[in-house]
Motif scaffolding. Structure first.
Motif, mmCIF file in Angstrom:
data_model
loop_
_atom_site.group_PDB
_atom_site.id
_atom_site.type_symbol
_atom_site.label_atom_id
_atom_site.label_comp_id
_atom_site.label_asym_id
_atom_site.label_seq_id
_atom_site.Cartn_x
_atom_site.Cartn_y
_atom_site.Cartn_z
ATOM 1 N N LEU A 189 -6.274 11.696 -12.499
ATOM 2 C CA LEU A 189 -5.761 10.621 -11.650
ATOM 3 C C LEU A 189 -7.078 9.850 -10.940
ATOM 4 O O LEU A 189 -6.608 8.838 -10.222
ATOM 5 C CB LEU A 189 -5.218 11.453 -10.576
ATOM 6 N N LYS A 190 -8.215 9.999 -11.465
ATOM 7 C CA LYS A 190 -9.188 9.285 -10.620
ATOM 8 C C LYS A 190 -9.008 7.952 -11.410
ATOM 9 O O LYS A 190 -8.474 7.440 -12.439
ATOM 10 C CB LYS A 190 -10.818 9.653 -11.374
ATOM 11 N N PRO A 191 -9.249 6.855 -10.254
ATOM 12 C CA PRO A 191 -10.037 6.758 -9.070
ATOM 13 C C PRO A 191 -9.324 7.319 -7.865
ATOM 14 O O PRO A 191 -9.852 7.339 -6.776
ATOM 15 C CB PRO A 191 -10.533 5.420 -8.879
ATOM 16 N N HIS A 192 -7.994 7.435 -8.139
ATOM 17 C CA HIS A 192 -7.036 7.930 -6.873
ATOM 18 C C HIS A 192 -7.501 9.355 -6.600
ATOM 19 O O HIS A 192 -7.593 10.330 -7.061
ATOM 20 C CB HIS A 192 -5.729 7.813 -7.379
ATOM 21 N N GLY A 193 -7.509 9.331 -5.172
ATOM 22 C CA GLY A 193 -7.848 10.646 -4.584
ATOM 23 C C GLY A 193 -6.659 11.496 -4.399
ATOM 24 O O GLY A 193 -5.424 11.071 -4.369
ATOM 25 N N VAL A 194 -6.862 12.972 -4.283
ATOM 26 C CA VAL A 194 -5.692 13.879 -4.433
ATOM 27 C C VAL A 194 -5.726 14.759 -3.154
ATOM 28 O O VAL A 194 -6.982 15.081 -2.948
ATOM 29 C CB VAL A 194 -5.520 14.782 -5.513
ATOM 30 N N PHE A 195 -5.048 14.747 -2.145
ATOM 31 C CA PHE A 195 -4.806 15.817 -1.191
ATOM 32 C C PHE A 195 -3.982 16.812 -1.356
ATOM 33 O O PHE A 195 -2.863 16.574 -1.720
ATOM 34 C CB PHE A 195 -4.373 14.882 0.193
ATOM 35 N N GLY A 197 -1.405 16.510 -14.069
ATOM 36 C CA GLY A 197 -1.546 15.308 -13.686
ATOM 37 C C GLY A 197 -0.730 14.181 -14.111
ATOM 38 O O GLY A 197 -0.544 13.160 -13.913
ATOM 39 N N GLY A 198 0.083 14.731 -15.302
ATOM 40 C CA GLY A 198 1.048 13.592 -15.986
ATOM 41 C C GLY A 198 1.958 12.846 -15.235
ATOM 42 O O GLY A 198 2.085 11.522 -15.286
ATOM 43 N N THR A 199 2.734 13.521 -14.342
ATOM 44 C CA THR A 199 3.645 12.799 -13.649
ATOM 45 C C THR A 199 3.147 11.836 -12.394
ATOM 46 O O THR A 199 3.461 10.715 -12.710
ATOM 47 C CB THR A 199 4.719 14.003 -12.793
ATOM 48 N N LEU A 200 2.165 12.305 -11.878
ATOM 49 C CA LEU A 200 1.653 11.504 -10.741
ATOM 50 C C LEU A 200 0.684 10.454 -11.475
ATOM 51 O O LEU A 200 0.780 9.175 -11.030
ATOM 52 C CB LEU A 200 0.549 12.193 -9.889
ATOM 53 N N CYS A 254 1.193 6.386 -11.061
ATOM 54 C CA CYS A 254 -0.039 5.594 -10.514
ATOM 55 C C CYS A 254 0.420 4.289 -11.598
ATOM 56 O O CYS A 254 0.020 3.068 -11.191
ATOM 57 C CB CYS A 254 -1.047 5.921 -10.967
ATOM 58 N N GLU A 255 0.587 4.522 -13.021
ATOM 59 C CA GLU A 255 0.751 3.362 -13.915
ATOM 60 C C GLU A 255 2.046 2.558 -13.428
ATOM 61 O O GLU A 255 1.982 1.247 -13.844
ATOM 62 C CB GLU A 255 0.897 3.859 -15.275
ATOM 63 N N LEU A 256 2.918 3.142 -12.978
ATOM 64 C CA LEU A 256 4.232 2.361 -12.408
ATOM 65 C C LEU A 256 3.503 1.399 -11.326
ATOM 66 O O LEU A 256 4.174 0.159 -11.084
ATOM 67 C CB LEU A 256 5.305 3.229 -12.082
ATOM 68 N N LYS A 313 0.585 -1.295 -0.061
ATOM 69 C CA LYS A 313 0.029 -0.111 0.147
ATOM 70 C C LYS A 313 0.963 1.234 -0.161
ATOM 71 O O LYS A 313 1.673 1.287 0.754
ATOM 72 C CB LYS A 313 -0.824 -0.055 1.335
ATOM 73 N N VAL A 314 0.640 2.169 -1.087
ATOM 74 C CA VAL A 314 1.611 3.127 -1.250
ATOM 75 C C VAL A 314 0.734 4.601 -1.456
ATOM 76 O O VAL A 314 -0.248 4.570 -1.674
ATOM 77 C CB VAL A 314 2.417 3.045 -2.461
ATOM 78 N N VAL A 315 1.417 5.737 -1.091
ATOM 79 C CA VAL A 315 0.875 7.113 -0.968
ATOM 80 C C VAL A 315 1.967 7.844 -1.855
ATOM 81 O O VAL A 315 3.117 7.662 -1.564
ATOM 82 C CB VAL A 315 0.647 7.778 0.244
ATOM 83 N N LEU A 316 1.332 8.307 -2.934
ATOM 84 C CA LEU A 316 2.319 9.157 -4.029
ATOM 85 C C LEU A 316 2.416 10.589 -3.455
ATOM 86 O O LEU A 316 1.315 11.259 -2.899
ATOM 87 C CB LEU A 316 2.119 8.992 -5.270
ATOM 88 N N ILE A 317 3.663 11.155 -3.582
ATOM 89 C CA ILE A 317 3.831 12.622 -3.226
ATOM 90 C C ILE A 317 4.584 13.418 -4.120
ATOM 91 O O ILE A 317 5.620 12.816 -4.541
ATOM 92 C CB ILE A 317 4.445 12.688 -1.538
ATOM 93 N N ASP A 318 4.291 14.571 -4.079
ATOM 94 C CA ASP A 318 4.888 15.560 -5.259
ATOM 95 C C ASP A 318 4.702 17.048 -4.555
ATOM 96 O O ASP A 318 3.803 17.200 -3.627
ATOM 97 C CB ASP A 318 4.508 15.306 -6.659
ATOM 98 N N ASP A 319 5.305 17.976 -5.208
ATOM 99 C CA ASP A 319 5.413 19.210 -4.863
ATOM 100 C C ASP A 319 3.835 19.898 -5.442
ATOM 101 O O ASP A 319 3.224 20.715 -4.831
ATOM 102 C CB ASP A 319 6.515 20.212 -4.972
#
Length: 181
Positions: A170-176, A135-138, A142-144, A124-130
């Motif tokens: 990025l759906k269905p992934h939520g973004v905070f 949404g290209g990078t995130l 997600c694809e990786l 289980k992972v959470v992705l983080i960026d500045d």
């Protein structure tokens, strides 16, 4: 949101600078460098991300950071949570066997990769960026994670540029996001 969280948000908002016409004419660049220079602001960002993770995710195995600014916040958060940190880098920057994916950026095309053994199936992972723009990078990250059979719990960014609708991609992934423009 608690008063303490609000004061932390105000602190970091006061440390985001705008640069018109960077990296090209017509772009308003949101600069996070002053956050990094101010220990209280950097602590506030880490605190707010930590609060979000602890409130919304029962179990997180890894924080996955995007090249390069996700590397600034991700390790601090992972250390606080007592979990590991994994790099998603631009193609050709990681040693050993890698898994890669091509994607579109606001200003062109790119390819991201992760070391083959960095994430195990089912983690289980959470992705983080500045920053979240289109949404290209995130999305590539997600694809990786999908290729690695990991479970993406969500994505977190310091700044979200809402008009570019990156959350839709990025759906269905939520973004905070801590700050929205």
């Amino acid at each position: 949101m608690a008063a303490d969280s609000q004061s932390k948000l105000q602190l970091l908002q006061g440390h985001i600078r705008d640069f018109q016409d960077f990296p090209k004419k017509g772009v308003l660049f949101r600069d996070i460098c002053p956050i990094l220079k101010d220990p209280a602001s950097l602590t506030a960002v880490t605190d707010l991300f930590e609060e979000h993770v602890k409130k919304h995710y029962k179990q997180v195995d890894l924080i996955v950071g995007m090249d390069a600014r996700g590397f600034l916040f991700g390790p601090l958060l992972a250390q606080r949570l007592g979990i590991g940190f994994v790099l998603v880098r631009k193609k050709g920057k990681l040693p050993g066997p890698t898994v890669s994916v091509a994607y579109d950026l606001e200003y062109g095309k790119a390819e991201a990769e992760i070391q083959e053994d960095a994430v195990a199936p089912g983690q289980k992972v959470v992705l983080i960026d500045d920053l979240l723009a289109t949404g290209g990078t995130l999305y590539a990250a997600c694809e990786l994670m999908r290729k690695q059979k990991a479970e993406v719990l969500g994505c977190m960014v310091v700044i979200e540029l809402k008009e570019l609708k990156g959350t839709d991609r990025l759906k269905p992934h939520g973004v905070f996001s801590l700050v929205q423009y």
